[in-house]
Structure formats: C-alpha cells, structure tokens
Design a protein around this motif. Sequence first.
Motif, PDB file in Angstrom:
ATOM      1  N   ILE A 166       0.841  -1.198   0.000  1.00  0.00           N
ATOM      2  CA  ILE A 166       0.000   0.000   0.000  1.00  0.00           C
ATOM      3  C   ILE A 166       0.878   1.250   0.000  1.00  0.00           C
ATOM      4  O   ILE A 166       2.021   1.241   0.470  1.00  0.00           O
ATOM      5  N   SER A 167       0.323   2.318  -0.538  1.00  0.00           N
ATOM      6  CA  SER A 167       0.949   3.637  -0.490  1.00  0.00           C
ATOM      7  C   SER A 167      -0.148   4.650  -0.230  1.00  0.00           C
ATOM      8  O   SER A 167      -1.253   4.528  -0.758  1.00  0.00           O
ATOM      9  N   ASN A 168       0.151   5.633   0.586  1.00  0.00           N
ATOM     10  CA  ASN A 168      -0.826   6.680   0.892  1.00  0.00           C
ATOM     11  C   ASN A 168      -0.154   8.034   0.717  1.00  0.00           C
ATOM     12  O   ASN A 168       0.856   8.324   1.366  1.00  0.00           O
ATOM     13  N   TYR A 169      -0.722   8.845  -0.182  1.00  0.00           N
ATOM     14  CA  TYR A 169      -0.139  10.145  -0.492  1.00  0.00           C
ATOM     15  C   TYR A 169      -0.999  11.324  -0.023  1.00  0.00           C
ATOM     16  O   TYR A 169      -0.531  12.463  -0.063  1.00  0.00           O
ATOM     17  N   ASP A 170      -2.231  11.066   0.379  1.00  0.00           N
ATOM     18  CA  ASP A 170      -3.166  12.171   0.562  1.00  0.00           C
ATOM     19  C   ASP A 170      -3.812  12.281   1.941  1.00  0.00           C
ATOM     20  O   ASP A 170      -4.301  13.352   2.295  1.00  0.00           O
ATOM     21  N   ASP A 171      -3.844  11.221   2.719  1.00  0.00           N
ATOM     22  CA  ASP A 171      -4.666  11.228   3.928  1.00  0.00           C
ATOM     23  C   ASP A 171      -3.998  11.850   5.151  1.00  0.00           C
ATOM     24  O   ASP A 171      -4.674  12.314   6.064  1.00  0.00           O
ATOM     25  N   TYR A 172      -2.669  11.847   5.179  1.00  0.00           N
ATOM     26  CA  TYR A 172      -1.975  12.272   6.396  1.00  0.00           C
ATOM     27  C   TYR A 172      -1.110  13.504   6.133  1.00  0.00           C
ATOM     28  O   TYR A 172      -0.594  13.693   5.017  1.00  0.00           O
ATOM     29  N   SER A 173      -0.937  14.308   7.184  1.00  0.00           N
ATOM     30  CA  SER A 173      -0.104  15.499   7.080  1.00  0.00           C
ATOM     31  C   SER A 173       0.573  15.781   8.415  1.00  0.00           C
ATOM     32  O   SER A 173       0.206  15.227   9.456  1.00  0.00           O
ATOM     33  N   PHE A 174       1.588  16.669   8.358  1.00  0.00           N
ATOM     34  CA  PHE A 174       2.376  17.022   9.545  1.00  0.00           C
ATOM     35  C   PHE A 174       2.563  18.526   9.578  1.00  0.00           C
ATOM     36  O   PHE A 174       2.982  19.130   8.582  1.00  0.00           O
ATOM     37  N   ASP A 175       2.243  19.130  10.699  1.00  0.00           N
ATOM     38  CA  ASP A 175       2.422  20.568  10.872  1.00  0.00           C
ATOM     39  C   ASP A 175       3.856  20.810  11.334  1.00  0.00           C
ATOM     40  O   ASP A 175       4.238  20.411  12.445  1.00  0.00           O
ATOM     41  N   ILE A 176       4.656  21.439  10.485  1.00  0.00           N
ATOM     42  CA  ILE A 176       6.082  21.602  10.779  1.00  0.00           C
ATOM     43  C   ILE A 176       6.327  22.635  11.882  1.00  0.00           C
ATOM     44  O   ILE A 176       7.442  22.729  12.408  1.00  0.00           O
ATOM     45  N   VAL A 177       5.296  23.419  12.218  1.00  0.00           N
ATOM     46  CA  VAL A 177       5.435  24.407  13.291  1.00  0.00           C
ATOM     47  C   VAL A 177       5.061  23.807  14.636  1.00  0.00           C
ATOM     48  O   VAL A 177       5.822  23.866  15.613  1.00  0.00           O
ATOM     49  N   THR A 178       3.879  23.194  14.707  1.00  0.00           N
ATOM     50  CA  THR A 178       3.389  22.651  15.979  1.00  0.00           C
ATOM     51  C   THR A 178       3.865  21.225  16.234  1.00  0.00           C
ATOM     52  O   THR A 178       3.818  20.743  17.374  1.00  0.00           O
ATOM     53  N   GLY A 179       4.293  20.515  15.170  1.00  0.00           N
ATOM     54  CA  GLY A 179       4.734  19.133  15.329  1.00  0.00           C
ATOM     55  C   GLY A 179       3.599  18.144  15.478  1.00  0.00           C
ATOM     56  O   GLY A 179       3.803  17.019  15.935  1.00  0.00           O
ATOM     57  N   GLU A 180       2.382  18.530  15.057  1.00  0.00           N
ATOM     58  CA  GLU A 180       1.218  17.652  15.174  1.00  0.00           C
ATOM     59  C   GLU A 180       0.995  16.881  13.878  1.00  0.00           C
ATOM     60  O   GLU A 180       1.195  17.401  12.776  1.00  0.00           O
ATOM     61  N   LEU A 181       0.538  15.631  14.034  1.00  0.00           N
ATOM     62  CA  LEU A 181       0.157  14.796  12.890  1.00  0.00           C
ATOM     63  C   LEU A 181      -1.351  14.856  12.710  1.00  0.00           C
ATOM     64  O   LEU A 181      -2.104  14.955  13.686  1.00  0.00           O
ATOM     65  N   TYR A 182      -1.789  14.761  11.425  1.00  0.00           N
ATOM     66  CA  TYR A 182      -3.220  14.843  11.123  1.00  0.00           C
ATOM     67  C   TYR A 182      -3.624  13.757  10.138  1.00  0.00           C
ATOM     68  O   TYR A 182      -2.863  13.397   9.233  1.00  0.00           O
ATOM     69  N   ARG A 183      -4.825  13.213  10.353  1.00  0.00           N
ATOM     70  CA  ARG A 183      -5.520  12.435   9.332  1.00  0.00           C
ATOM     71  C   ARG A 183      -6.638  13.331   8.834  1.00  0.00           C
ATOM     72  O   ARG A 183      -7.562  13.634   9.572  1.00  0.00           O
ATOM     73  N   LYS A 184      -6.524  13.754   7.562  1.00  0.00           N
ATOM     74  CA  LYS A 184      -7.401  14.808   7.064  1.00  0.00           C
ATOM     75  C   LYS A 184      -7.227  16.028   7.972  1.00  0.00           C
ATOM     76  O   LYS A 184      -6.156  16.582   8.035  1.00  0.00           O
ATOM     77  N   ASN A 185      -8.274  16.427   8.698  1.00  0.00           N
ATOM     78  CA  ASN A 185      -8.153  17.583   9.592  1.00  0.00           C
ATOM     79  C   ASN A 185      -8.207  17.201  11.070  1.00  0.00           C
ATOM     80  O   ASN A 185      -8.372  18.062  11.934  1.00  0.00           O
ATOM     81  N   LYS A 186      -8.065  15.903  11.352  1.00  0.00           N
ATOM     82  CA  LYS A 186      -8.156  15.431  12.735  1.00  0.00           C
ATOM     83  C   LYS A 186      -6.767  15.048  13.247  1.00  0.00           C
ATOM     84  O   LYS A 186      -6.027  14.317  12.592  1.00  0.00           O
ATOM     85  N   LYS A 187      -6.432  15.541  14.454  1.00  0.00           N
ATOM     86  CA  LYS A 187      -5.142  15.213  15.045  1.00  0.00           C
ATOM     87  C   LYS A 187      -5.078  13.727  15.403  1.00  0.00           C
ATOM     88  O   LYS A 187      -6.052  13.158  15.902  1.00  0.00           O
ATOM     89  N   ILE A 188      -3.932  13.129  15.132  1.00  0.00           N
ATOM     90  CA  ILE A 188      -3.701  11.735  15.529  1.00  0.00           C
ATOM     91  C   ILE A 188      -2.274  11.618  16.061  1.00  0.00           C
ATOM     92  O   ILE A 188      -1.423  12.472  15.795  1.00  0.00           O
ATOM     93  N   SER A 189      -2.013  10.560  16.778  1.00  0.00           N
ATOM     94  CA  SER A 189      -0.661  10.306  17.267  1.00  0.00           C
ATOM     95  C   SER A 189       0.117   9.501  16.229  1.00  0.00           C
ATOM     96  O   SER A 189      -0.458   8.895  15.312  1.00  0.00           O
ATOM     97  N   ALA A 190       1.423   9.494  16.387  1.00  0.00           N
ATOM     98  CA  ALA A 190       2.259   8.702  15.487  1.00  0.00           C
ATOM     99  C   ALA A 190       1.925   7.220  15.615  1.00  0.00           C
ATOM    100  O   ALA A 190       1.928   6.480  14.620  1.00  0.00           O
TER     101      ALA A 190
END
Length: 302
Positions: free
Chosen positions: A100-124
């Motif tokens: 599997i490969s995922n290019y779109d669902d997850y993101s990382f805020d380089i300022v706050t250091g928070e991970l997101y699934r779409k717009n919801k915060k998640i842990s590593a």
Amino acid sequence: MKISMDNILKDKFVGKFDLVKFGFNDVTPYTDGSIGVSARKVFNPNKNDHVIQISFYLSDSELESSKRKVISHATYGKISRDGEGITIRSKNKLTDPVDISNYDDYSFDIVTGELYRKNKKISADELVAEVYSDHMKSTKPLKGLFLRFRMFFWRMFMNWIFEGFSKVFYFLFYLISGDRYSYAPFFETETLNGTIIKSRIENIEAKEETKKAKKMKFLSYEADYWPIIFYSVMHAFLYLFFMYKSYKPVVIITVFKNNFLTIVYVILSLWIIEILLPKLFKFLIRFFATVSFRFQYKSIKI
C-alpha cells in the motif's frame, strides 16, 4: 541555517515514531536529504528472507497552514541481493500482506509538530497502526475476505483473461509467419525467435531481420516460404470445406475464372497474410500483454 532547520524538523518528525513498539527493527532515518524513517520486520519466521518494510516521510511541498503531506508505504517481499530494498514480486499470494501507499490522507504541521488524518489530530502510534492494519488486512480470514476477492478478480482473473488473449495472438502470429514473437511490458522488451530486438533497459535497437527466411515465388509474387505454405494449406482447406458443403459463391467463381482477377486476389490476399496480419498480431500481442501487466499491479482501495 537551512541545514540546522532541516535537522530540527527531522528530529521533530522522526522522533515521533516508535516503530520498535510494533515489532519492527532496522529502524533507519533517511540520510539522502529527505525527512523520513523506514523499518523492517520478518513476517513469517519460516521465511526470514521475506520482510515487511514500512516507511513514513515528508513531502517537499508545503500545504496551507505550514502543513506537509506525510507519505507512507508498506511493502512485503524478498530482500534484494544488496540487502537495501525489496524485490518486486510478479506473483503474489492472496494471503500475503498487500502493498500500500498513501499520499493524501496524512499530514504534519512543521510548526506545531502535530500529525493529522485529514483535519483530525492523531498520534504517530495511531498513524503506524492504521497503515500496518491496512497492510495486513489481506491476511485476516474474515476481515480481509472481500479484499482478497477484489484482488483475485482484478489482479488475477483479469490478468489471466488478457494474458490469454495475448497468447492467442502469439499462436496466430506463429501460425501465419513461422516466427515466435513475445512482449514483456515491464522493460518493454520485444523478442523474436529467441532474440531480443528491442528493450528499454538494454537499449537495443530493433533489427529488421533476425533470420534469413527462405523465399519462393507464387504466381509471380515473391514471399517468405512459411506464409505461402500457410496460404496454400488454408485455401486447400477452404476448397475441401466448400466442396463438402456444396457451396459455390458467385464472387469466388467469377474471380477464379478471370486470370487478371485471380492474380489481383492472390497478390492482395498474400500481402494481407504476409504483411498486414503479422503487424496487427504484433500490436495485439503488445496491447493485451500491457493490459494484463497493468491489471497484475492494479491499485486496489483498502
């Protein structure tokens, strides 16, 4: 300054992932300038040369609000000879972990250091668990049943269908020309009578001839020996069939009663069999082999 900022960002991102907790080892932060981490673990102790490799890294392009995409990959296969990667599998078992490969669902805020699934915060840990769960879904007897069915239909059944079409035209090409022509889509390799005549990886230019075919004249038309034999056998069969059925088409009788029309018919029909049909069959062999290959590696939504 940029180097130090990149190091800070790398520590902030990579430091979030505790892959050892999920049974992974060989945890390796990226060292090629990218910001990411990968790890491996043996899936089946009886096949310790086959491993699961999982990786997470940041996209170079920024999204809005200082976010960057987190790209994830999970792959299962045999360790390559150099020990660095995993070899591509041509035949996968339905019960193997699914790549599997995922290019779109997850993101990382380089300022706050928070991970997101779409717009919801998640842990590593949640991110790793979701990717790993999707990767392992095909191995689950009940939970992965529908996924295995879709994998069978798209990657196996459809692959077999189009591979079968390619083989049919391989046989027809051999029947009318006496040549064995095949096509391997991965490196776009064309082979004629056991000789590679074109390949993307080997940079071989196509040769016009790979053998010197015997020539013979047939009603003033010079052609290769094999197509003329096929042509003669085909017409002998048609003649016997028409005689058996007592079928005498007016058009055919008219053509063979006129010497000029007979010569025109022979030249045109021989040209079709010697030149036109082989080109068409070559195209169809390549076309169906390519479609078959694409189905074999078709992306399937988990």
